[in-house]
Design an enzyme around this catalytic site. Sequence first.
Site, PDB file in Angstrom:
ATOM      1  N   LYS A   1      -7.753  10.845   6.516  1.00 16.18           N
ATOM      2  CA  LYS A   1      -8.846   9.897   6.718  1.00 16.18           C
ATOM      3  C   LYS A   1      -9.333   9.942   8.156  1.00 16.18           C
ATOM      4  O   LYS A   1      -8.561  10.146   9.087  1.00 16.18           O
ATOM      5  CB  LYS A   1      -8.369   8.479   6.365  1.00 16.18           C
ATOM      6  CG  LYS A   1      -8.102   8.277   4.878  1.00 16.18           C
ATOM      7  CD  LYS A   1      -7.727   6.833   4.583  1.00 16.18           C
ATOM      8  CE  LYS A   1      -7.570   6.605   3.078  1.00 16.18           C
ATOM      9  NZ  LYS A   1      -7.209   5.210   2.762  1.00 16.18           N
TER      10      LYS A   1
ATOM     11  N   HIS B   1      -2.061   9.728  -7.068  1.00 15.48           N
ATOM     12  CA  HIS B   1      -1.401   8.826  -6.126  1.00 15.48           C
ATOM     13  C   HIS B   1       0.025   8.503  -6.570  1.00 15.48           C
ATOM     14  O   HIS B   1       0.856   8.137  -5.741  1.00 15.48           O
ATOM     15  CB  HIS B   1      -2.220   7.545  -5.964  1.00 15.48           C
ATOM     16  CG  HIS B   1      -2.446   7.176  -4.528  1.00 15.48           C
ATOM     17  ND1 HIS B   1      -3.214   7.944  -3.666  1.00 15.48           N
ATOM     18  CD2 HIS B   1      -1.995   6.140  -3.784  1.00 15.48           C
ATOM     19  CE1 HIS B   1      -3.228   7.379  -2.470  1.00 15.48           C
ATOM     20  NE2 HIS B   1      -2.486   6.297  -2.517  1.00 15.48           N
TER      21      HIS B   1
ATOM     22  N   ARG C   1       2.136  10.816  -4.798  1.00 17.24           N
ATOM     23  CA  ARG C   1       2.269  10.395  -3.390  1.00 17.24           C
ATOM     24  C   ARG C   1       3.319   9.296  -3.289  1.00 17.24           C
ATOM     25  O   ARG C   1       4.179   9.314  -2.405  1.00 17.24           O
ATOM     26  CB  ARG C   1       0.909   9.916  -2.874  1.00 17.24           C
ATOM     27  CG  ARG C   1       0.888   9.446  -1.414  1.00 17.24           C
ATOM     28  CD  ARG C   1      -0.567   9.227  -1.000  1.00 17.24           C
ATOM     29  NE  ARG C   1      -0.748   8.471   0.211  1.00 17.24           N
ATOM     30  CZ  ARG C   1      -0.720   8.995   1.435  1.00 17.24           C
ATOM     31  NH1 ARG C   1      -0.472  10.269   1.587  1.00 17.24           N
ATOM     32  NH2 ARG C   1      -0.921   8.243   2.496  1.00 17.24           N
TER      33      ARG C   1
ATOM     34  N   HIS D   1      -0.096   7.206   7.515  1.00 15.22           N
ATOM     35  CA  HIS D   1      -0.429   5.778   7.606  1.00 15.22           C
ATOM     36  C   HIS D   1      -0.587   5.376   9.069  1.00 15.22           C
ATOM     37  O   HIS D   1       0.256   5.727   9.906  1.00 15.22           O
ATOM     38  CB  HIS D   1       0.670   4.923   6.987  1.00 15.22           C
ATOM     39  CG  HIS D   1       0.706   4.973   5.490  1.00 15.22           C
ATOM     40  ND1 HIS D   1       1.814   4.611   4.745  1.00 15.22           N
ATOM     41  CD2 HIS D   1      -0.234   5.333   4.582  1.00 15.22           C
ATOM     42  CE1 HIS D   1       1.555   4.753   3.469  1.00 15.22           C
ATOM     43  NE2 HIS D   1       0.320   5.190   3.340  1.00 15.22           N
TER      44      HIS D   1
ATOM     45  N   TYR E   1       7.093   0.712   0.222  1.00 17.03           N
ATOM     46  CA  TYR E   1       8.037   1.583  -0.475  1.00 17.03           C
ATOM     47  C   TYR E   1       9.479   1.111  -0.326  1.00 17.03           C
ATOM     48  O   TYR E   1      10.325   1.454  -1.142  1.00 17.03           O
ATOM     49  CB  TYR E   1       7.896   3.026   0.017  1.00 17.03           C
ATOM     50  CG  TYR E   1       6.530   3.580  -0.285  1.00 17.03           C
ATOM     51  CD1 TYR E   1       6.154   3.874  -1.596  1.00 17.03           C
ATOM     52  CD2 TYR E   1       5.592   3.796   0.714  1.00 17.03           C
ATOM     53  CE1 TYR E   1       4.895   4.358  -1.889  1.00 17.03           C
ATOM     54  CE2 TYR E   1       4.338   4.292   0.429  1.00 17.03           C
ATOM     55  CZ  TYR E   1       3.997   4.567  -0.877  1.00 17.03           C
ATOM     56  OH  TYR E   1       2.738   5.041  -1.171  1.00 17.03           O
TER      57      TYR E   1
END
Length: 296
Positions: free
Chosen positions: A170, A240, A243, A266, A275
Amino acid sequence: MIIDDFLRYMETERVASPLTVKTYRDAINNFSEFVSSLDGLSLETADADVVRDWISGLMEQGHKATYVCKQLSAVKSMYRYALKVKLVDKDPAHLVTGPKKQKPLPMFLKESEAERLFDGLEWDMDNFNDVRARTLLLLLYSTGIRRAEAVGLNDSGIDFVNSEIKVTGKRRKQRLIPMTDELANALHYYIGMRDGLIARRENEALLVSDKGVRVTDAWVYATVREKLSLVTSMKKRSPHVLRHSFATSMLNHEAQLGSVQKLLGHESIATTEVYTHVTFEDLKRIYRKAHPRADV
């Protein structure tokens, strides 16, 4: 004027994706239409009560809290920009809070399901479609990269000498991810077959269609969904999920949270912390099943 200037800023200075810009445009236009329906008000003169009334209206229409919060976030971003460049005298949205939302825990493959996916299915390694699909799945599961990052990978991003993959994430931020021997071998095999079958490629894309053009997001989604449906009964079977599976497996095997954060790309470790809840919930399920006094 405010809306056009803000969206231009998102495209040029923030380098937001076309999908993000569209999402912001739709949300802000919705808010603008609401403000225009109120006599004598405009984006420049709206106050916090107007923003709250708009949010209440969205909730009454049956929209989920997650959706409403995203809409509010777009309006907040617009006003922050407008205040900064002096298009407005005040920011009516900065103190407005969205509805509370429950964050669902990420869904992930069990390690036994991952083993079935890569070793249990009957992959035809002489068939380009099978080789390409398995390579994609292994790439996503072994690195935790996003769907768009996989689509955007070029051959130049694969470093076989140092066993690394350079990923553009990103906001065009790049990161290096270690490559397992299994993934390196799969990529070697795939590239060799690809180059032997496809005489001309449109660009340097790693993953290409039979015609030599870069694969699409839709193809990645469809491929992952089809193959995951063969090994799991989970309703969600998107890229995802792989991921999430990568991150969960790393933490279950004692990887440090900060390391997983860097691998996933991130910006905030708080995003990665979800997580830890996943692994703890899994641990609780194991405890209830294994301990003789768990249900007493």
